[in-house]
Design an enzyme around this catalytic site. Structure first.
Site, short mmCIF file in Angstrom:
data_model
loop_
_atom_site.label_atom_id
_atom_site.label_comp_id
_atom_site.label_asym_id
_atom_site.label_seq_id
_atom_site.Cartn_x
_atom_site.Cartn_y
_atom_site.Cartn_z
N GLY B 78 40.71 33.88 34.81
CA GLY B 78 41.93 34.11 35.59
C GLY B 78 42.89 32.97 35.37
O GLY B 78 42.76 32.21 34.41
N ALA B 80 43.15 30.22 36.86
CA ALA B 80 42.49 28.92 36.89
C ALA B 80 41.62 28.74 35.65
O ALA B 80 41.77 27.76 34.91
CB ALA B 80 41.66 28.80 38.16
N SER B 320 54.46 44.93 49.52
CA SER B 320 55.17 43.68 49.82
C SER B 320 55.52 43.58 51.29
O SER B 320 55.93 44.54 51.93
CB SER B 320 56.44 43.62 48.99
OG SER B 320 57.24 42.59 49.50
N ARG B 366 52.00 37.07 59.60
CA ARG B 366 50.96 37.98 59.10
C ARG B 366 49.83 38.22 60.08
O ARG B 366 49.47 39.36 60.36
CB ARG B 366 50.32 37.37 57.84
CG ARG B 366 51.13 37.55 56.61
CD ARG B 366 50.37 37.04 55.41
NE ARG B 366 51.22 37.15 54.22
CZ ARG B 366 50.84 36.81 53.00
NH1 ARG B 366 49.63 36.33 52.79
NH2 ARG B 366 51.65 36.96 51.99
N GLU B 461 40.72 30.11 43.16
CA GLU B 461 40.33 30.67 44.46
C GLU B 461 38.85 30.41 44.75
O GLU B 461 38.42 30.45 45.91
CB GLU B 461 40.64 32.18 44.50
CG GLU B 461 40.59 32.77 45.91
CD GLU B 461 41.03 34.23 46.01
OE1 GLU B 461 41.76 34.71 45.11
OE2 GLU B 461 40.64 34.89 46.99
C1 LIG Z 1 47.01 42.18 45.34
C2 LIG Z 1 47.12 40.70 45.31
C3 LIG Z 1 48.37 40.11 45.23
C4 LIG Z 1 48.49 38.71 45.21
N1 LIG Z 1 49.73 38.17 45.12
C5 LIG Z 1 49.86 36.82 45.05
C6 LIG Z 1 51.13 36.22 44.90
O1 LIG Z 1 52.15 36.90 44.87
N2 LIG Z 1 51.22 34.89 44.81
C7 LIG Z 1 50.11 34.10 44.85
O2 LIG Z 1 50.25 32.89 44.74
N3 LIG Z 1 48.88 34.64 44.98
C8 LIG Z 1 48.73 35.98 45.08
N4 LIG Z 1 47.47 36.53 45.21
C9 LIG Z 1 46.30 35.67 45.14
C10 LIG Z 1 46.00 35.26 43.70
O3 LIG Z 1 46.26 36.33 42.85
C11 LIG Z 1 44.56 34.85 43.46
O4 LIG Z 1 44.14 34.00 44.43
C12 LIG Z 1 44.40 34.11 42.13
O5 LIG Z 1 44.95 34.87 41.11
C13 LIG Z 1 42.96 33.80 41.82
O6 LIG Z 1 42.86 33.30 40.49
P1 LIG Z 1 41.51 32.73 39.91
O7 LIG Z 1 41.80 32.27 38.56
O8 LIG Z 1 40.95 31.78 40.85
O9 LIG Z 1 40.50 33.94 39.89
P2 LIG Z 1 40.57 35.43 39.25
O10 LIG Z 1 41.88 35.72 38.65
O11 LIG Z 1 40.06 36.35 40.29
O12 LIG Z 1 39.57 35.36 38.06
C14 LIG Z 1 38.20 35.41 38.21
C15 LIG Z 1 37.56 35.36 36.86
O13 LIG Z 1 36.19 35.10 36.99
C16 LIG Z 1 35.43 36.01 36.26
N5 LIG Z 1 34.17 36.18 36.93
C17 LIG Z 1 33.96 36.40 38.25
N6 LIG Z 1 32.66 36.45 38.51
C18 LIG Z 1 32.03 36.26 37.34
C19 LIG Z 1 30.66 36.18 36.96
N7 LIG Z 1 29.70 36.31 37.83
N8 LIG Z 1 30.38 35.98 35.66
C20 LIG Z 1 31.37 35.85 34.74
N9 LIG Z 1 32.67 35.88 35.06
C21 LIG Z 1 32.99 36.09 36.34
C22 LIG Z 1 36.26 37.24 36.16
O14 LIG Z 1 35.90 37.95 35.02
C23 LIG Z 1 37.65 36.65 36.08
O15 LIG Z 1 37.92 36.35 34.74
C24 LIG Z 1 47.34 37.91 45.26
C25 LIG Z 1 46.10 38.51 45.34
C26 LIG Z 1 45.98 39.88 45.39
C27 LIG Z 1 44.63 40.49 45.56
#
Ligand SMILES: Cc1cc2nc3c(=O)[nH]c(=O)nc-3n(C[C@H](O)[C@H](O)[C@H](O)COP(=O)(O)OP(=O)(O)OC[C@H]3O[C@@H](n4cnc5c(N)ncnc54)[C@H](O)[C@@H]3O)c2cc1C
Ligand code: HEM
Ligand code: HEM
Ligand code: SF4
Ligand code: F3S
Ligand code: FES
Lengths: 246, 670, 212
Positions: B78, B80, B320, B366, B461
């Site tokens: 993701g 991160a 939204s 919210r 996250e």
């Molecule tokens: C509908 C929606 C709208 C949002 N809108 C906003 C916004 O407008 N602004 C904002 O700031 N935030 C927003 N958020 C929050 C934000 O999108 C997320 O918090 C953020 O993108 C998380 O990113 P991440 O890189 O931590 O994890 P993620 O993008 O969730 O990535 C997780 C990764 O881990 C991998 N993974 C997970 N478990 C395993 C495993 N067991 N083995 C191997 N790989 C695994 C997955 O394949 C994926 O690649 C929104 C969230 C949602 C649900």
């Protein structure tokens, strides 16, 4: 409503595969297409059968994971819609629905409706990026971008990499996908330095992956859930010709 | 609005105080013990604006020649994980990246809509790093660390530069400069956006950078690989055990450090706005191997989601929040009134937000909007299927502004609504309902983003870090990218500089991790009961939503803590997972995730039970003021709850929060 | 593809203009046919230019067919397993979908057409008559089916060109901007329409007796 589904079942890449007929009853018109398949799968599991494998994740039309050919049309007949966003209210009681995986040599079937789309990643690897190491970027406002260019770049950038364009193209060409990325980057000032090498490398990779050639039939853009414009293919051709003529 | 007595809360505080005196004695009837507090989070001392510079300078550097010999595993692609893997690859480390989807580009970050914050002050409207820092600490209801948040605000500026250079097509104004908007109740306009697809565009930027490193031979991406166990050797995180989801093979990957970027765990509620595959497995396995879990009970609920249309519902879709600017929220006054909305006369409608909060009306924050909706539905006045929804009516706005103006403002949202529900919101009111959206909790990390296991780093996250008890809109994307592009690549170097001395990974440790994975798979396949994993997940979600959702009480949490173990027991005796472990088996994948959700759910309830205050996304009904506002208890709870897993039950380690720069105050919306 | 297609389009335009001379009377038309054979004389032997044109045309047709066949073979390789459900076109591109078998029909037509007009094998007047006579004889009302065949073939040619020309513009990357795109699209339609009408005019007029 009650439906008859004819689904492609294929147990692994070496299996020959076949169409299998299932019935699903009590489908609610509010269900999404994938939720309808969930219902079928729950039942298959309890009956000790192998549930139908299909790809999906976000279920809101943005990850590009889902995708199946429904009654001969990639993502079904609803325009600008991914399979996960297709709802059962567009079908009638008693309908027979044929469900098949994307068909392309470059997208081998993994199981049932799941295909391997890693060829797309390799096309991006070939040049679908702007080289900029973290921390070395100039101030964001140092290069203004005309709004029209920014908007057009955005239109191209919305591609979700689902592969419906390939599935629908009579030639099995990945032109729309490749063109979308080339166009996105070549419309921005940041994308100029690598513009020609990018177009060339990406097109060559696309051909090397075994996708077909484009004869401009336009099926791709018609099924594309994000409406990636046909013009992007012209942009790709222009950039490619410019690179090739050097 | 019912006013609850404060007495209960005071009791709970006393209980808590006693438990503090008793040190590590069991508290709350044997649900947990208290361990040693966490004293050092490794944040440098000194003026807050110098701390990150100080840390960067003090971090040891790895000799470029040695970098090639150092392997880093990054789980998750993701914002991160993708940005971290790309940057580490660029720096010259050997990186192995993993995700469960078929391409790194599909990580759940792709779905984020609204935007990303940054303290660029392009509008000249008085924004600054300090203001973003201040807003984030305050928005987090004073449960986040000042040092971390300040760094986040500082780095936010570089994120925008980085993204623009990568070609992320942010919205622009006619002059060609970047456009911003205000978001989530802040007074400054600091949210950068790319139509409603900001997450997608930022993720594609990171993904392309990642693929560039793949082409350069610095990063290996393993798609359709699921991390199922962490390998610890010599007290350090040294690798992971994964299952190749296509062949079914169990593989071990070893490294010098492991980074988890596996996203949030909102799917413990079954229904959430998260993608179907979002799970807790990666962080939960790490937790069971010794990584502390920070603030698991902090969950964010979003008030404007499209409601459930029936039992078949598999996920919820976010709409939204801007809709509340012009829509009016109401339900019928009478219970069980199932006339069509148009047939309900004006004087039989209850515009309850306007009634209860005359000053803010439909624009209350919210959590208040969410709770109020739940309350009216609990009274039996909800609308739509299952009575789980309230109207968001645009009739007045259309009358006042004209249909065209409404269409211009909200056209695409109305379209999306119609696609999903089949109803035309220009003619009938929309129905909305709150849904779980984000989890502020996650693995505990120090200032360096390192967990309590040396060599295990957690970003995005998946960690608990910067949002305290409540995340501001558009700040998750900012945090994910700050962690991945800028923070982790620096801090992990400091750790890896000592990597030469870690020694080989003990084979026994690997064998043990692999065995744990194999045993769990074998067990899942052998139960052969007569319920599907999904049916258990749905039931678990229902328990969590009812008892550990928007509003929590001691009673509800205790009930949850009774029900969850019972259901878990049934799961392990009655789940049916068809097929075998060879090859693609989606039912097996799902069952494994549900099994971990069960354990996490219990910890969330314990955390929620022990925190008798209300703060941010955690609302304890016992702790509210006479306006129904969340009431914090700073005296007893100004700490991070970092939970350690032990076979005898969770152990609480408190990390005290000190506020040197932002003064703690109670918020008010009346 | 685009290059060979373009040469073929140029030939068709010239050919159509030539055919229209039929309206100027037998002499003019025969003269034109004669001129075709003697152009460049005496500097060049008779038929030099015509032969070169014929060779270029033949090469283009062969290359064009070769390109079409290799594209089709590549497409077949790119999708080895076909869909079970009949694929429904979403692009309302009838012209686009008839390119391959439309092309084949055109070639069959050309074969017949050469036997008819150039060698006269299937022409009632035979190979020795003047071109004008062959034309008139070929499209007499009692041979309405020949005229009909020409008509159908011309529609195929029109469709093929309409998509073909536009497609060539796209392949050359000229259609990037919406305005240019629609202008070129209109051009393709207009040129094809003019060609079809121009070609069809002669047989129709002979058929209904306007030209005798
Ligand atoms: C509908 C929606 C709208 C949002 N809108 C906003 C916004 O407008 N602004 C904002 O700031 N935030 C927003 N958020 C929050 C934000 O999108 C997320 O918090 C953020 O993108 C998380 O990113 P991440 O890189 O931590 O994890 P993620 O993008 O969730 O990535 C997780 C990764 O881990 C991998 N993974 C997970 N478990 C395993 C495993 N067991 N083995 C191997 N790989 C695994 C997955 O394949 C994926 O690649 C929104 C969230 C949602 C649900
Ligand atoms: C066997 C006979 C023929 C076949 C199979 C055939 C097939 C095709 C196909 C598949 C295309 C599509 C190429 C694309 O879209 O890029 C095409 C294009 C074209 N054809 Fe033909 N064709 C044939 C004969 C002809 C003839 C006789 C003419 C002219 C008189 C002609 C003129 C064109 C032109 C101008 C194009 C456009 C070139 C381009 O798209 O780049 N074709 N043909
Ligand atoms: C109704 C329309 C047409 C008419 C009336 C027509 C008429 C003729 C006539 C009279 C000749 C003989 C000229 C001569 O020998 O001097 C000829 C030659 C020819 N025509 Fe046509 N034609 C038509 C359409 C076409 C089309 C559509 C094509 C190609 C796709 C075509 C291809 C040719 C070729 C290749 C020759 C031979 C030229 C040569 O010998 O060099 N014609 N045509
Ligand atoms: S171009 Fe359209 S159809 Fe093709 S991959 Fe992208 S979004 Fe899917
Ligand atoms: S459908 Fe195929 S032929 Fe070209 S225009 Fe699209 S790639
Ligand atoms: S499941 Fe993500 S696009 Fe359909």
């Amino acid at each position: 409503m009650n439906l008859t589904l004819k689904i492609w079942r294929q147990n692994g890449s070496s299996d020959k595969g076949r169409m299998v007929t299932y019935r699903v009853d009590d489908v609610s018109p509010d269900m999404s297409f994938l939720e309808m398949l969930d219902v079928l799968n729950e039942r298959l599991i309890l009956e000790g059968d192998d549930p139908v494998a299909f790809d999906h994740d976000c279920r809101e039309g943005i990850c590009g994971m889902c995708g199946m050919v429904i009654n001969g049309v990639a993502h079904g007949e609803q325009k600008l819609t991914t399979t996960c966003q297709l709802h059962m209210r567009h079908f009638k009681d008693g309908d027979v629905i044929t469900i098949e995986p994307w068909r392309a040599a470059a997208f081998p079937v993994v199981k049932d409706l799941v295909v391997d789309r890693s060829a797309f990643d390799r096309i991006i690897q070939a040049g679908g990026f702007i080289s900029v190491p973290a921390g070395s970027a100039p101030e964001a406002h140092s290069v203004p971008v005309p709004k029209a260019d920014a908007d057009a770049a955005f239109d191209a950038a919305t591609c979700i990499g689902c592969g419906a364009c390939v599935a629908a193209c009579p030639n099995g060409s990945a032109s729309l996908f490749t063109a979308a990325k080339i166009t996105h980057l070549s419309l921005l000032p940041q994308g100029q330095p690598e513009r020609e090498s990018r177009a060339r490398a990406m097109v060559e990779q696309m051909d090397a992956e075994g996708f077909g050639g484009c004869t401009n039939t336009g099926e791709c853009t018609a099924v594309c859930p994000k409406g990636i414009p046909f013009d992007t293919i012209a942009q790709m051709n222009a950039d490619y010709l410019r690179a090739a003529s050097k | 609005m019912k006013f609850r007595r404060r007495a209960q809360q005071e009791n709970a505080q006393q209980e808590n105080a006693q438990q503090e005196n008793q040190g590590a004695e069991p508290a709350i009837a044997g649900h947990y013990r208290v361990g040693d507090p966490i004293r050092d989070t490794k944040a440098p001392e000194g003026p807050i604006e110098d701390r990150w510079d100080k840390r960067r300078f003090s971090a040891k550097l790895v000799n470029p020649v040695n970098k090639r010999k150092l392997t880093v595993i990054v789980v998750g692609t993701g914002l991160a994980g993708g940005s971290a893997a790309a940057t580490l690859g660029e720096l010259g480390y050997k990186v192995k990246s993993f995700c469960y989807q078929d391409s790194p580009r599909r990580a759940h970050s792709i779905a984020a809509q609204g935007g990303i914050n940054a303290a660029k002050n392009y509008r000249g409207d008085g924004d600054s790093v300090y203001r973003l820092f201040y807003d984030t600490v305050k928005g987090g209801d004073y449960r986040a660390r000042e040092s971390n948040v300040y760094r986040l605000a500082q780095v936010s500026v570089n994120i925008i530069d980085q993204a623009v250079a990568q070609g992320v097509p942010f919205a622009r104004e006619y002059g060609g400069l970047l456009d911003t908007r205000s978001f989530g109740g802040t007074q400054v306009s600091r949210t950068f956006y790319a139509r409603g697809q900001t997450g997608q565009q930022l993720l594609l930027g990171a993904y392309q950078a990642l693929e560039r490193q793949v082409a350069a031979g610095n990063v290996e991406v393993h798609t359709r690989h699921e991390m199922l166990e962490l390998v610890i050797s010599g007290g350090r995180a040294r690798g992971i055990v994964v299952r190749d989801m296509v062949t079914g093979e169990i593989e071990t990957h070893l490294a010098d450090a492991v980074v988890l970027a596996s996203g949030g765990y909102g799917n413990v509620f079954y229904l959430s706005t998260n993608a179907k595959g979002c799970n807790t497995t990666a962080i939960w396995r790490a937790h069971k191997k010794g990584a502390y879990f920070g603030n698991p009970c902090y969950t964010q609920i979003h008030p404007t989601c499209i409601p459930q249309s029936g039992d078949h519902q598999s996920k919820l879709t976010l709409m939204s929040e801007s809709l509340r600017n012009d829509g009016r929220v109401w339900v019928p006054k009478r219970k069980g009134d199932n006339r069509a909305p148009g047939d309900i006369p004006e004087d039989e409608r209850d515009y309850y937000l306007e009634r209860i909060y005359p000053a803010f009306g439909n624009l209350v924050p919210r959590d208040i909007a969410s709770r109020a909706a739940k309350n009216v539905c609990d009274e039996g006045r909800g609308v739509g299927p299952g009575g789980l929804g309230v109207y968001l009516d645009f009739a007045d706005a259309i009358r006042r502004l004209g249909r065209e103006a409404v269409e211009k403002k909200y056209g695409n949202l109305f379209e999306m609504y119609e696609r999903i529900t089949g109803e035309n919101p220009y003619e009938v009111p929309m129905r909305i309902y709150p849904a779980v959206h984000y989890t502020m909790g996650g693995l505990w990390v120090d200032y360096d983003l390192q967990s309590s296991i040396p060599g295990l780093f957690v970003v995005g996250e998946a960690n608990f870090s910067d949002h305290g008890a409540n995340r501001l809109g558009a700040s998750a994307l900012m945090q994910g990218l700050a962690d991945g592009y800028f923070v982790l690549p620096t801090t992990i170097g400091d750790y890896l500089a000592g990597a030469g001395s870690f020694g080989p990974v003990d084979e026994g440790d690997v064998a043990e991790a692999r065995k744990a994975v194999q045993d769990k798979i074998d067990k899942l396949l052998s139960v052969n009961g007569n319920r599907t994993a999904d049916s258990f997940h749905r039931e678990l979600g229902r328990i969590m939503w009812d008892y550990c959702g928007m509003e929590r009480t001691e009673e509800s949490l205790r009930k949850a803590l009774e029900r969850i173990p019972e259901l878990r027991e049934e799961f392990w005796n009655n789940v049916k997972v068809p097929g075998d472990a060879e090859g693609l088996n989606q039912a097996l994948e799902r069952a494994g995730r549900v099994a971990d959700f069960f354990e996490l759910a219990e910890l969330m309830c314990v955390d929620a039970l022990h925190r008798t205050e209300s703060c941010g996304g955690h609302f304890r009904a016992e702790s509210q003021d006479q306006d129904g506002e969340a009431l914090r208890d700073d005296e007893h709870f100004a700490y991070v709850a970092a939970w350690e897993w032990t076979p005898e039950g969770p152990v609480l380690h408190k990390e005290e929060l000190n506020y040197e720069y932002v003064k703690m105050t109670q918020r008010s919306y009346k | 593809m685009a290059v060979t297609g373009a040469v073929l389009v140029l030939f068709l335009i010239a050919h159509m203009l030539g055919n229209l001379k039929i309206f100027l009377g037998a002499d003019s038309f025969n003269h034109y046919a004669e001129w075709l054979r003697t152009v460049g004389s005496p500097a060049l032997p008779n038929r030099t230019v015509l032969t070169i044109t014929e060779i270029v045309l033949a090469v283009c047709v062969v290359l064009h067919m070769w390109a079409a066949v290799s594209l089709a073979r590549r497409a077949a390789k790119a999708r080895p397993v076909k869909y079970a459900a009949k694929r429904k076109s979403q692009a309302n591109g009838y012209a686009a979908r008839t390119m391959r078998w439309g092309g084949v029909i055109i070639v069959l037509f050309v074969v017949w057409h050469l036997l008819d007009m150039t060698f006269g094998t299937v022409n009632p007047e035979g190979g020795d008559a003047t071109p004008y006579a062959r034309m008139i004889a070929g499209f007499q009302p009692d041979r309405w089916w020949v005229a009909l065949f020409y008509l159908v073939a011309m529609v195929m040619v029109g469709l093929h060109l309409r998509h073909g020309m536009w497609s060539a513009f796209q392949s050359l990357g000229l259609t990037r901007r919406p305005q240019v795109r629609s202008t070129l699209q209109t051009t393709a339609v207009a040129v094809s329409a003019v060609l079809v009408i121009g070609f069809v005019a002669a047989p129709v007029c002979i058929l209904i007796g306007v030209v005798k």
